[in-house]
Design a protein around this motif. Structure first.
Motif, PDB file in Angstrom:
ATOM      1  N   GLU A  25       1.334  -1.334  -0.057  1.00 47.47           N
ATOM      2  CA  GLU A  25       0.118  -0.142  -0.100  1.00 47.47           C
ATOM      3  C   GLU A  25       0.919   1.412   0.544  1.00 47.47           C
ATOM      4  N   ASP A  26       1.694   1.205   0.571  1.00 43.67           N
ATOM      5  CA  ASP A  26       2.732   2.461   0.325  1.00 43.67           C
ATOM      6  C   ASP A  26       4.212   2.067   1.248  1.00 43.67           C
ATOM      7  N   VAL A  27       5.284   3.202   1.210  1.00 44.71           N
ATOM      8  CA  VAL A  27       6.030   3.437   1.602  1.00 44.71           C
ATOM      9  C   VAL A  27       7.123   4.185   2.284  1.00 44.71           C
ATOM     10  N   LYS A  28       7.415   4.337   2.809  1.00 47.04           N
ATOM     11  CA  LYS A  28       7.688   6.154   3.686  1.00 47.04           C
ATOM     12  C   LYS A  28       8.999   5.643   3.826  1.00 47.04           C
ATOM     13  N   VAL A  29      10.162   6.503   4.506  1.00 51.68           N
ATOM     14  CA  VAL A  29      11.422   6.788   3.915  1.00 51.68           C
ATOM     15  C   VAL A  29      11.322   8.493   5.049  1.00 51.68           C
ATOM     16  N   SER A  30      11.330   7.963   6.735  1.00 57.70           N
ATOM     17  CA  SER A  30      11.777   9.396   6.807  1.00 57.70           C
ATOM     18  C   SER A  30      13.232   8.949   8.051  1.00 57.70           C
ATOM     19  N   ALA A  31      12.962  10.918   8.644  1.00 60.99           N
ATOM     20  CA  ALA A  31      14.906  10.806   9.420  1.00 60.99           C
ATOM     21  C   ALA A  31      13.727   9.994  11.057  1.00 60.99           C
ATOM     22  N   ALA A  32      15.007   9.367  11.348  1.00 63.42           N
ATOM     23  CA  ALA A  32      14.672   8.848  12.782  1.00 63.42           C
ATOM     24  C   ALA A  32      16.072   8.986  13.968  1.00 63.42           C
ATOM     25  N   GLY A  33      16.005  10.457  14.117  1.00 64.57           N
ATOM     26  CA  GLY A  33      17.977  11.092  14.704  1.00 64.57           C
ATOM     27  C   GLY A  33      18.548  10.834  13.127  1.00 64.57           C
ATOM     28  N   LYS A  34      20.167  10.034  14.190  1.00 60.46           N
ATOM     29  CA  LYS A  34      20.715   9.281  13.223  1.00 60.46           C
ATOM     30  C   LYS A  34      20.521   8.606  11.448  1.00 60.46           C
ATOM     31  N   ARG A  35      19.189   7.624  12.210  1.00 60.87           N
ATOM     32  CA  ARG A  35      18.955   6.530  11.421  1.00 60.87           C
ATOM     33  C   ARG A  35      17.722   7.216  10.988  1.00 60.87           C
ATOM     34  N   ARG A  36      17.450   6.171   9.553  1.00 61.59           N
ATOM     35  CA  ARG A  36      16.186   6.931   9.222  1.00 61.59           C
ATOM     36  C   ARG A  36      15.428   5.629   9.204  1.00 61.59           C
ATOM     37  N   GLN A  37      13.530   5.754   8.735  1.00 60.91           N
ATOM     38  CA  GLN A  37      12.791   4.777   9.412  1.00 60.91           C
ATOM     39  C   GLN A  37      12.288   4.883   8.405  1.00 60.91           C
ATOM     40  N   LEU A  38      12.162   3.464   7.804  1.00 61.25           N
ATOM     41  CA  LEU A  38      11.664   2.634   6.941  1.00 61.25           C
ATOM     42  C   LEU A  38      10.051   2.392   7.372  1.00 61.25           C
ATOM     43  N   VAL A  39       8.973   2.405   6.710  1.00 59.36           N
ATOM     44  CA  VAL A  39       7.231   1.928   6.558  1.00 59.36           C
ATOM     45  C   VAL A  39       6.755   1.343   5.791  1.00 59.36           C
ATOM     46  N   VAL A  40       7.213   0.067   6.016  1.00 59.32           N
ATOM     47  CA  VAL A  40       6.094  -0.517   4.927  1.00 59.32           C
ATOM     48  C   VAL A  40       4.857  -1.099   4.846  1.00 59.32           C
ATOM     49  N   VAL A  41       4.028  -0.862   4.219  1.00 54.15           N
ATOM     50  CA  VAL A  41       2.383  -0.758   4.726  1.00 54.15           C
ATOM     51  C   VAL A  41       1.444  -1.840   3.467  1.00 54.15           C
ATOM     52  N   VAL A  42       1.766  -2.796   4.407  1.00 50.59           N
ATOM     53  CA  VAL A  42       0.566  -3.825   3.050  1.00 50.59           C
ATOM     54  C   VAL A  42      -0.726  -4.048   3.620  1.00 50.59           C
ATOM     55  N   ASP A  43      -1.467  -4.550   3.028  1.00 50.44           N
ATOM     56  CA  ASP A  43      -2.756  -4.892   3.039  1.00 50.44           C
ATOM     57  C   ASP A  43      -3.116  -6.170   2.370  1.00 50.44           C
ATOM     58  N   ALA A  44      -4.133  -6.404   2.443  1.00 53.73           N
ATOM     59  CA  ALA A  44      -4.698  -8.020   1.960  1.00 53.73           C
ATOM     60  C   ALA A  44      -5.699  -7.685   1.709  1.00 53.73           C
ATOM     61  N   GLU A  45      -6.898  -8.234   0.311  1.00 56.78           N
ATOM     62  CA  GLU A  45      -8.560  -8.258   0.471  1.00 56.78           C
ATOM     63  C   GLU A  45      -9.770  -8.821   1.965  1.00 56.78           C
ATOM     64  N   ASP A  46      -8.750  -9.855   2.527  1.00 51.46           N
ATOM     65  CA  ASP A  46      -9.373 -10.169   4.027  1.00 51.46           C
ATOM     66  C   ASP A  46      -9.284  -9.155   5.181  1.00 51.46           C
ATOM     67  N   GLY A  47      -8.401  -8.260   5.253  1.00 51.53           N
ATOM     68  CA  GLY A  47      -7.379  -7.755   5.982  1.00 51.53           C
ATOM     69  C   GLY A  47      -5.484  -8.768   6.353  1.00 51.53           C
ATOM     70  N   VAL A  48      -5.375  -8.413   7.201  1.00 52.17           N
ATOM     71  CA  VAL A  48      -3.923  -9.080   7.023  1.00 52.17           C
ATOM     72  C   VAL A  48      -3.949  -9.441   8.886  1.00 52.17           C
ATOM     73  N   THR A  89      -8.462   5.390  -0.771  1.00 51.31           N
ATOM     74  CA  THR A  89      -8.403   6.447  -1.667  1.00 51.31           C
ATOM     75  C   THR A  89      -8.545   5.579  -3.523  1.00 51.31           C
ATOM     76  N   GLU A  90      -8.369   4.564  -3.078  1.00 46.68           N
ATOM     77  CA  GLU A  90      -8.750   3.770  -4.328  1.00 46.68           C
ATOM     78  C   GLU A  90     -10.205   2.753  -4.153  1.00 46.68           C
ATOM     79  N   PRO A  91     -10.166   2.353  -5.429  1.00 39.03           N
ATOM     80  CA  PRO A  91     -11.752   2.045  -5.549  1.00 39.03           C
ATOM     81  C   PRO A  91     -11.380   0.337  -4.750  1.00 39.03           C
ATOM     82  N   ARG A  92     -10.208  -0.632  -4.336  1.00 46.04           N
ATOM     83  CA  ARG A  92      -9.963  -1.611  -3.303  1.00 46.04           C
ATOM     84  C   ARG A  92     -10.327  -1.047  -2.009  1.00 46.04           C
ATOM     85  N   HIS A  93      -9.930  -0.287  -1.861  1.00 48.32           N
ATOM     86  CA  HIS A  93      -9.569   0.965   0.052  1.00 48.32           C
ATOM     87  C   HIS A  93     -11.637   0.149   0.246  1.00 48.32           C
TER      88      HIS A  93
END
Length: 176
Positions: A25-48, A89-93
């Motif tokens: 569904e989504d991929v976000k990279v953001s700064a988290a102090g000296k590191r970065r944070q990678l958030v990966v959002v996944v979904d399925a038709e009947d939930g995850v 945002t999408e018809p599947r949502h």
């Protein structure tokens, strides 16, 4: 042709999620102090389910380790499913939220709170709650007129069929 880090990550991770039977569904990279944070959002038709998130998290971690998509900088990986506050945002949502109450911001009509009854290629068939004890009425919203939409959390919603069970119990009590 230049591609952003998010686009490269999406291209790398979409097949990994698909192999696990999930949609990226989504991929976000953001700064988290000296590191970065990678958030990966996944979904399925009947939930995850939690086990599926753990499994795809291991697969994503492996894919990232085998590539240079995150570069040399340390990062924290978070794999999650969409929360109730995520925008629809999408018809599947909308399809995944059939039967749920949603708040729609429509271009011409403004704000509308209604229950999604069915979803087709063009939009939503809705049930608009009645005001002051009146019965709900049918409504329609085309995707083209929806500016924003979110699920409305219901804390006291009756389970499907609960009204019918209560009515059947009342009839049985009257017969006794």
């Amino acid at each position: 042709m230049s591609t952003t880090q998010s686009e490269r990550l999406r291209a790398l991770l979409e097949p990994v999620a698909g192999k696990a039977g999930l949609e990226l569904e989504d991929v976000k990279v953001s700064a988290a102090g000296k590191r970065r944070q990678l958030v990966v959002v996944v979904d399925a038709e009947d939930g995850v389910e939690l086990d599926a998130v753990a499994e795809v998290s291991r697969a994503i971690s492996e894919a990232l380790d085998d590539s240079d998509a995150m570069g040399e900088t340390e990062y924290v990986l978070e794999v999650t499913s969409p929360g109730t506050d995520r925008p629809l945002t999408e018809p599947r949502h909308f399809r995944r939220n059939t039967g749920r109450l949603v708040k729609l911001h429509l271009k011409e009509r403004g704000e509308l709170i209604a229950r999604i009854m069915t979803v087709d290629a063009a939009g939503l068939d809705l049930e608009v709650p009645g005001v002051k004890g009146r019965k709900p009425k049918p409504g329609r919203a085309d995707f083209a007129e929806i500016e924003r939409a979110r699920v409305e959390v219901e804390f006291n919603r009756k389970a499907d069929g609960e009204d019918e069970e209560a009515a059947a119990d009342d009839e049985t009590a009257e017969e006794a």
